[in-house]
Write an enzyme that holds these catalytic residues in place. Structure first.
Site, PDB file in Angstrom:
ATOM      1  N   ARG A  96     -62.902   9.870  26.526  1.00 33.62           N
ATOM      2  CA  ARG A  96     -61.590  10.480  26.747  1.00 33.62           C
ATOM      3  C   ARG A  96     -60.698  10.081  25.569  1.00 33.62           C
ATOM      4  O   ARG A  96     -60.572   8.895  25.249  1.00 33.62           O
ATOM      5  CB  ARG A  96     -60.988   9.954  28.041  1.00 33.62           C
ATOM      6  CG  ARG A  96     -59.590  10.481  28.237  1.00 33.62           C
ATOM      7  CD  ARG A  96     -58.860   9.804  29.349  1.00 33.62           C
ATOM      8  NE  ARG A  96     -57.489  10.290  29.386  1.00 33.62           N
ATOM      9  CZ  ARG A  96     -56.432   9.502  29.546  1.00 33.62           C
ATOM     10  NH1 ARG A  96     -56.575   8.211  29.691  1.00 33.62           N
ATOM     11  NH2 ARG A  96     -55.225  10.013  29.565  1.00 33.62           N
ATOM     12  N   ARG A 246     -41.560   6.553  33.608  1.00 29.29           N
ATOM     13  CA  ARG A 246     -41.024   7.440  32.563  1.00 29.29           C
ATOM     14  C   ARG A 246     -39.949   8.341  33.147  1.00 29.29           C
ATOM     15  O   ARG A 246     -40.083   8.828  34.268  1.00 29.29           O
ATOM     16  CB  ARG A 246     -42.125   8.316  31.966  1.00 29.29           C
ATOM     17  CG  ARG A 246     -43.193   7.521  31.262  1.00 29.29           C
ATOM     18  CD  ARG A 246     -44.284   8.440  30.712  1.00 29.29           C
ATOM     19  NE  ARG A 246     -45.548   7.737  30.742  1.00 29.29           N
ATOM     20  CZ  ARG A 246     -46.728   8.312  30.991  1.00 29.29           C
ATOM     21  NH1 ARG A 246     -46.805   9.609  31.223  1.00 29.29           N
ATOM     22  NH2 ARG A 246     -47.820   7.583  31.024  1.00 29.29           N
ATOM     23  N   GLU A 392     -61.582  13.053  36.828  1.00 28.10           N
ATOM     24  CA  GLU A 392     -61.573  13.298  35.388  1.00 28.10           C
ATOM     25  C   GLU A 392     -62.864  12.854  34.714  1.00 28.10           C
ATOM     26  O   GLU A 392     -63.363  13.511  33.819  1.00 28.10           O
ATOM     27  CB  GLU A 392     -60.376  12.599  34.749  1.00 28.10           C
ATOM     28  CG  GLU A 392     -59.078  13.334  35.044  1.00 28.10           C
ATOM     29  CD  GLU A 392     -57.857  12.591  34.564  1.00 28.10           C
ATOM     30  OE1 GLU A 392     -57.512  12.722  33.393  1.00 28.10           O
ATOM     31  OE2 GLU A 392     -57.238  11.866  35.370  1.00 28.10           O
TER      32      GLU A 392
END
Ligand code: ADP
Length: 423
Positions: A96, A246, A392
């Site tokens: 990844r 964030r 994923e």
């Protein structure tokens, strides 16, 4: 028995995650996964879970990536719990990689040129690409001759049209400095869109999908016929939704204001926006949604407010993407919060019957989103709402195998410019 194994490596800023998949068809069977956390700290630790057994062990303190990689190699062939007998069982390695810039439009077989490009793109992702490059270098040494493929978080979004990826800055900032929206979480958005299409038995080419990946990092993606046409993250993963730490969308003029009024410099601002904001900053309590939900139930007002801001932001993006797509056949929730939080799903889509979105309360409350694909919309809802577990690593393993075959056969699939997907 075919014990050929595909190894998936995900190198983060202070962690190294890996997963093994057996078989050379669609890499269906996961045989082991694990992670080494706190790399470089005093409490470095390896946790390995597999079909042959699980172990947790502390590693010698303050070691770096090279040692973490060596610890992973050791556990992979461990006589008791290791998923493979020897390293030559590894048929392919998928890495990844967070940032592929606008160079990489698909999973790409790694050679020296590709590795150098990943290193160069470290300018755009300084916390991520350099460690990925390091892991790739070690992996090339550990598995010589084995095909290795880089799977980029950004690649799925390379189909965004200029209207979606350009910022309102003078054009030369895009042309010369590559300042544009790239988007992230591409592997997850692609994975859940394909799973939704399989689950509904409808060709992905016919579907308009809004995918909500809600985890520590969160993003929404508009997918038309299997292609990303817009997404909420931008030049960095800080844009868009409110996230764990964030801030997501913010008036950019706040930054020069803080620089002038508080004397903040670039590093302080970066920390404020990426590590001190989001659910943590707003609640003043925690970035963890489960803990926030418990606190809100116990009457913590700021926790309730933070959840409210989170849900409203997702809802606004769903509305925006409904308008961009012109319709939605499917809305998908995935990742920790998307799969786990009935409250967030319900609040995000409440009262949207007029837009054809009708949530079934019971289905939503009972969804086992970590285990299987669940329908949470009612029978009378024109838009199907699904909870889809993201996976994923498995997607990376599949992309690694298919990309490898394409390259070995010398075939190019659509949208690829030049050898190995290098534009
Ligand atoms: P990452 O982006 O690090 O992979 P995850 O996808 O695992 O993160 O998501 C982590 C977030 O999911 C955390 O905020 C966690 O509290 C939240 N989460 C996990 N399970 C649940 C649940 N059952 N209910 C609400 N939130 C949950």
């Amino acid at each position: 028995m075919n014990d050929a194994t595909t190894l998936v490596i995900n190198a983060g800023s202070s962690s190294l995650k890996y997963a093994c998949f057996q078989g050379n068809g669609l890499a269906e069977k996961e045989t082991a996964r694990g992670q080494i956390d706190r790399i470089g700290h005093t409490d470095m630790k390896l946790v390995h879970r597999g079909l042959r057994g699980s172990v947790e062990r502390s590693l010698a303190p303050r070691q770096g990536y090279t040692d973490a990689f060596a610890a992973m190699l050791e556990i992979l062939t461990d006589p008791e719990v290791g998923p493979i007998r020897s390293r030559d069982k590894i048929q392919a390695v998928g890495h990844r990689v967070v940032h592929g810039g606008d160079t990489f439009t698909r999973p790409t077989r790694i050679d020296a040129h590709v590795l150098a490009e990943i290193q160069r793109l470290g300018a755009l992702a300084p916390l991520h690409n350099p460690v990925s490059a390091q892991a790739i270098e070690q992996s090339l040494l550990a598995f010589p001759g084995v095909p290795q493929v880089a799977v980029f978080d950004t690649a799925f979004h390379q189909t965004l049209p200029p209207e979606a990826f350009l910022y309102g800055l003078p054009y030369e900032y895009y042309r010369e400095h590559k300042i544009r929206r790239y988007g992230f979480h591409g592997t997850s958005h692609q994975h859940v869109s394909i799973r939704s299409s399989d689950f509904l038995k409808k060709p992905i080419e016919d579907l308009a999908i809004i995918s909500c990946h809600l985890g520590n990092g969160s993003s929404v993606c508009a997918i038309e016929g299997g292609r990303s046409i817009d997404t909420s993250m931008g030049f960095t993963p800080t844009e868009g939704l409110l996230m764990g730490t964030r801030c997501g969308d913010i008036d950019p003029a706040v930054l020069p204001f803080l620089m002038r009024s508080q004397g903040m410099d670039a590093d302080t601002l970066d920390k404020l926006l990426t590590r001190q904001g989001g659910l943590l900053g707003l609640s003043g309590l925690t970035e963890d949604m489960r803990e926030l939900e418990a606190a809100a139930r116990a009457g913590h007002e700021q926790a309730a407010t933070a959840i409210g801001v989170f849900c409203r932001r997702v809802r606004k993006y769903v509305g925006a993407y409904l308008a961009l797509l012109g319709r939605a056949d499917v809305i998908v929730f995935t990742a920790g919060i998307g799969q786990g939080s009935a409250l967030v799903r319900a609040r995000t889509l409440a009262g949207l019957e007029g837009l054809g979105i009708v949530i079934d309360e019971k289905r939503n409350a009972e969804a086992r989103g970590f285990e299987e694909v669940c329908v949470i919309s009612s029978e009378r809802s024109p838009v199907t709402v699904l909870v889809v577990p993201t996976h994923e690593e498995q997607m990376i393993a599949r992309l690694t195998l298919t990309s490898d075959l394409e390259n070995m056969d010398g075939r190019d699939s659509d949208g690829i410019a030049g050898p190995c997907g290098l534009a």
